[in-house]
Design an enzyme around this catalytic site. Structure first.
Site, PDB file in Angstrom:
ATOM      1  N   THR A 109      -7.412  -1.628   8.337  1.00 43.46           N
ATOM      2  CA  THR A 109      -7.825  -0.481   7.531  1.00 43.46           C
ATOM      3  C   THR A 109      -9.310  -0.675   7.195  1.00 43.46           C
ATOM      4  O   THR A 109      -9.939  -1.645   7.612  1.00 43.46           O
ATOM      5  CB  THR A 109      -6.990  -0.430   6.233  1.00 43.46           C
ATOM      6  OG1 THR A 109      -7.081  -1.718   5.602  1.00 43.46           O
ATOM      7  CG2 THR A 109      -5.536  -0.122   6.514  1.00 43.46           C
ATOM      8  N   ASP A 110      -9.858   0.233   6.407  1.00 40.85           N
ATOM      9  CA  ASP A 110     -11.242   0.071   5.951  1.00 40.85           C
ATOM     10  C   ASP A 110     -11.312  -1.091   4.960  1.00 40.85           C
ATOM     11  O   ASP A 110     -10.284  -1.535   4.449  1.00 40.85           O
ATOM     12  CB  ASP A 110     -11.700   1.375   5.281  1.00 40.85           C
ATOM     13  CG  ASP A 110     -11.845   2.484   6.300  1.00 40.85           C
ATOM     14  OD1 ASP A 110     -12.946   2.648   6.827  1.00 40.85           O
ATOM     15  OD2 ASP A 110     -10.837   3.161   6.589  1.00 40.85           O
ATOM     16  N   ASP A 131       0.987   0.085  13.556  1.00 39.28           N
ATOM     17  CA  ASP A 131       1.575   1.256  14.230  1.00 39.28           C
ATOM     18  C   ASP A 131       1.955   0.964  15.679  1.00 39.28           C
ATOM     19  O   ASP A 131       2.701   1.721  16.284  1.00 39.28           O
ATOM     20  CB  ASP A 131       0.616   2.452  14.149  1.00 39.28           C
ATOM     21  CG  ASP A 131      -0.755   2.122  14.727  1.00 39.28           C
ATOM     22  OD1 ASP A 131      -0.882   2.027  15.953  1.00 39.28           O
ATOM     23  OD2 ASP A 131      -1.706   1.938  13.940  1.00 39.28           O
ATOM     24  N   ASP A 134      -0.875 -12.324   6.176  1.00 40.57           N
ATOM     25  CA  ASP A 134      -2.253 -11.885   6.018  1.00 40.57           C
ATOM     26  C   ASP A 134      -3.109 -12.488   7.134  1.00 40.57           C
ATOM     27  O   ASP A 134      -3.071 -13.709   7.351  1.00 40.57           O
ATOM     28  CB  ASP A 134      -2.766 -12.323   4.633  1.00 40.57           C
ATOM     29  CG  ASP A 134      -4.031 -11.575   4.236  1.00 40.57           C
ATOM     30  OD1 ASP A 134      -4.770 -11.132   5.124  1.00 40.57           O
ATOM     31  OD2 ASP A 134      -4.274 -11.429   3.022  1.00 40.57           O
ATOM     32  N   ASP A 141      -7.473  -4.649  14.132  1.00 41.89           N
ATOM     33  CA  ASP A 141      -7.137  -3.226  13.974  1.00 41.89           C
ATOM     34  C   ASP A 141      -6.742  -3.016  12.522  1.00 41.89           C
ATOM     35  O   ASP A 141      -5.582  -2.824  12.191  1.00 41.89           O
ATOM     36  CB  ASP A 141      -5.995  -2.865  14.927  1.00 41.89           C
ATOM     37  CG  ASP A 141      -5.651  -1.384  14.871  1.00 41.89           C
ATOM     38  OD1 ASP A 141      -6.429  -0.613  14.276  1.00 41.89           O
ATOM     39  OD2 ASP A 141      -4.604  -1.011  15.417  1.00 41.89           O
ATOM     40  N   GLU A 197       0.568  -8.818  11.179  1.00 46.17           N
ATOM     41  CA  GLU A 197       0.513  -7.583  10.381  1.00 46.17           C
ATOM     42  C   GLU A 197       1.020  -7.923   8.976  1.00 46.17           C
ATOM     43  O   GLU A 197       2.043  -8.590   8.823  1.00 46.17           O
ATOM     44  CB  GLU A 197       1.383  -6.509  11.062  1.00 46.17           C
ATOM     45  CG  GLU A 197       1.782  -5.321  10.200  1.00 46.17           C
ATOM     46  CD  GLU A 197       0.610  -4.494   9.657  1.00 46.17           C
ATOM     47  OE1 GLU A 197      -0.265  -4.099  10.444  1.00 46.17           O
ATOM     48  OE2 GLU A 197       0.586  -4.259   8.429  1.00 46.17           O
ATOM     49  N   GLN A 234       0.835  -1.210   0.000  1.00 50.34           N
ATOM     50  CA  GLN A 234       0.000   0.000   0.000  1.00 50.34           C
ATOM     51  C   GLN A 234       0.866   1.255   0.000  1.00 50.34           C
ATOM     52  O   GLN A 234       2.080   1.183   0.179  1.00 50.34           O
ATOM     53  CB  GLN A 234      -0.923  -0.024   1.225  1.00 50.34           C
ATOM     54  CG  GLN A 234      -0.180  -0.282   2.536  1.00 50.34           C
ATOM     55  CD  GLN A 234      -1.005  -0.993   3.604  1.00 50.34           C
ATOM     56  OE1 GLN A 234      -2.225  -0.981   3.557  1.00 50.34           O
ATOM     57  NE2 GLN A 234      -0.332  -1.583   4.589  1.00 50.34           N
TER      58      GLN A 234
HETATM   59  N1  AG3 Z   1      -7.349   1.657  11.651  1.00 49.40           N
HETATM   60  C1  AG3 Z   1      -8.693   2.131  11.428  1.00 49.40           C
HETATM   61  C2  AG3 Z   1      -8.773   3.305  10.544  1.00 49.40           C
HETATM   62  C3  AG3 Z   1     -10.155   3.514  10.087  1.00 49.40           C
HETATM   63  C4  AG3 Z   1     -10.285   4.766   9.342  1.00 49.40           C
HETATM   64  N2  AG3 Z   1     -11.536   4.778   8.783  1.00 49.40           N
HETATM   65  C5  AG3 Z   1     -12.406   5.754   8.789  1.00 49.40           C
HETATM   66  N3  AG3 Z   1     -12.068   6.953   9.139  1.00 49.40           N
HETATM   67  N4  AG3 Z   1     -13.587   5.464   8.444  1.00 49.40           N
HETATM   68  C6  AG3 Z   1      -6.591   2.455  12.468  1.00 49.40           C
HETATM   69  C7  AG3 Z   1      -5.270   1.891  12.762  1.00 49.40           C
HETATM   70  C8  AG3 Z   1      -4.805   2.426  14.047  1.00 49.40           C
HETATM   71  N5  AG3 Z   1      -3.999   1.501  14.746  1.00 49.40           N
END
Ligand code: AG3
Length: 281
Positions: free
Chosen positions: A158-159, A86, A138, A156, A106, A31
């Site tokens: 991403t979208d 992170d 994965d 935890d 991760e 990414q």
């Molecule tokens: N992960 C979730 C981010 C979601 C963002 N989406 C949104 N704004 N709809 C965050 C990772 C933090 N460790």
């Protein structure tokens, strides 16, 4: 003229950050990753144009994703984290002294490396903790193949766009079910409900046939714009969610964990959803 970073998540609505310095920017194996110094939220990390975490408000998200299921469980010894490169979630999970082992899966080593370097307060040394084991891979492969079970599993991610998409599918949730011990709890970031309501209804439809209890809880995280961030909750115990205030308070006080957002009253209140969400579940 100053530079701005505009998030690209929503159609026809976005948030912008004034960038004082780009600390890292590159296309990783999986990414696009950028970490920059903002004028408003400290250091900010985005993946594929979507804000993931900022120094200033990360505590809200990471405390709610870690402590809500961990205090509800009360004795989680083995925890699995999917994503979370992170390190902020790992940091919060490791504050629980009852937790003996954490496996974090991760997909992107570069996210871990660059966040350790440029967002050091997120992991705060957590990756060097002997209770933590990091697997690069994965999450869906891990949960469909692994031969051990966990008390608490946290996603935890991403979208559901790009590498995170599989982490919102029925096969992934079936993998979660097979990796969860009796009485275990799964919690997952599930988007900003007002902006992404389909995510709530879809996740509910996919989780509820698999688990004794499916629910959502919420917290307002300023840089996840558009209202409250929702977290999905699923458990093979019908009662894990119903811990009362006195039980949660004694667990919280006994733990000695210092928080800035989470507390037991908020834990209970976070499960109360607005009517427009109740009606789509
Ligand atoms: N992960 C979730 C981010 C979601 C963002 N989406 C949104 N704004 N709809 C965050 C990772 C933090 N460790």
């Amino acid at each position: 003229m100053s530079e701005w970073f505009d998030e690209t998540l929503h159609d026809a609505y976005h948030q912008g950050f004034q960038v004082s310095e780009v600390l890292f920017e590159s296309k990783t194996e999986h990414q696009h990753l950028i970490i920059f110094e903002s004028g408003s939220f400290g250091r900010v990390m985005a993946l594929d144009g979507i804000i993931q975490t900022t120094e200033r408000d990360e505590f809200i998200y990471h405390e709610m994703l870690a402590h809500t299921p961990l205090f509800a469980h009360g004795n989680a010894k083995n925890v699995l984290i999917i994503g979370g490169g992170d390190g902020g979630l790992l940091r919060e999970v490791l504050k629980h002294s009852e937790v003996e082992h954490v496996v974090q899966v991760e997909i992107d080593q570069a996210v871990i490396d660059m966040c350790v370097k440029y967002l050091p307060n997120h992991s705060a040394g957590a990756y060097d903790n002997p209770r933590a084991k990091i697997v690069i891979g994965d999450g869906i492969d891990f949960v469909t193949q692994c031969d051990r079970q966990f008390d608490v599993i946290l996603s935890d991610s991403t979208d559901p766009i790009g590498p995170g998409e599989v982490l919102f599918t029925s096969p992934f949730y079936q993998g979660i079910q097979r990796c969860l011990k009796p009485g275990g709890i799964f919690a997952a970031q599930n988007g900003v409900a007002f902006m992404q309501p389909d995510e709530v209804s879809t996740t509910h439809q996919r989780l509820s046939p698999l688990f004794a209890d499916t629910a959502f809880y919420a917290a307002a995280v300023p840089t996840y714009i558009g209202g409250v961030m929702t977290f999905a909750w699923a458990s093979n115990s019908g009662t894990a969610r119903e811990q009362d205030l006195a039980t949660l308070t004694s667990r919280f006080v006994d733990s000695g964990i210092k928080t800035r957002y989470y507390n037991p009253a908020l834990h209970i209140g976070a499960f109360a959803l607005p009517q427009y969400l109740v009606e789509i579940l």
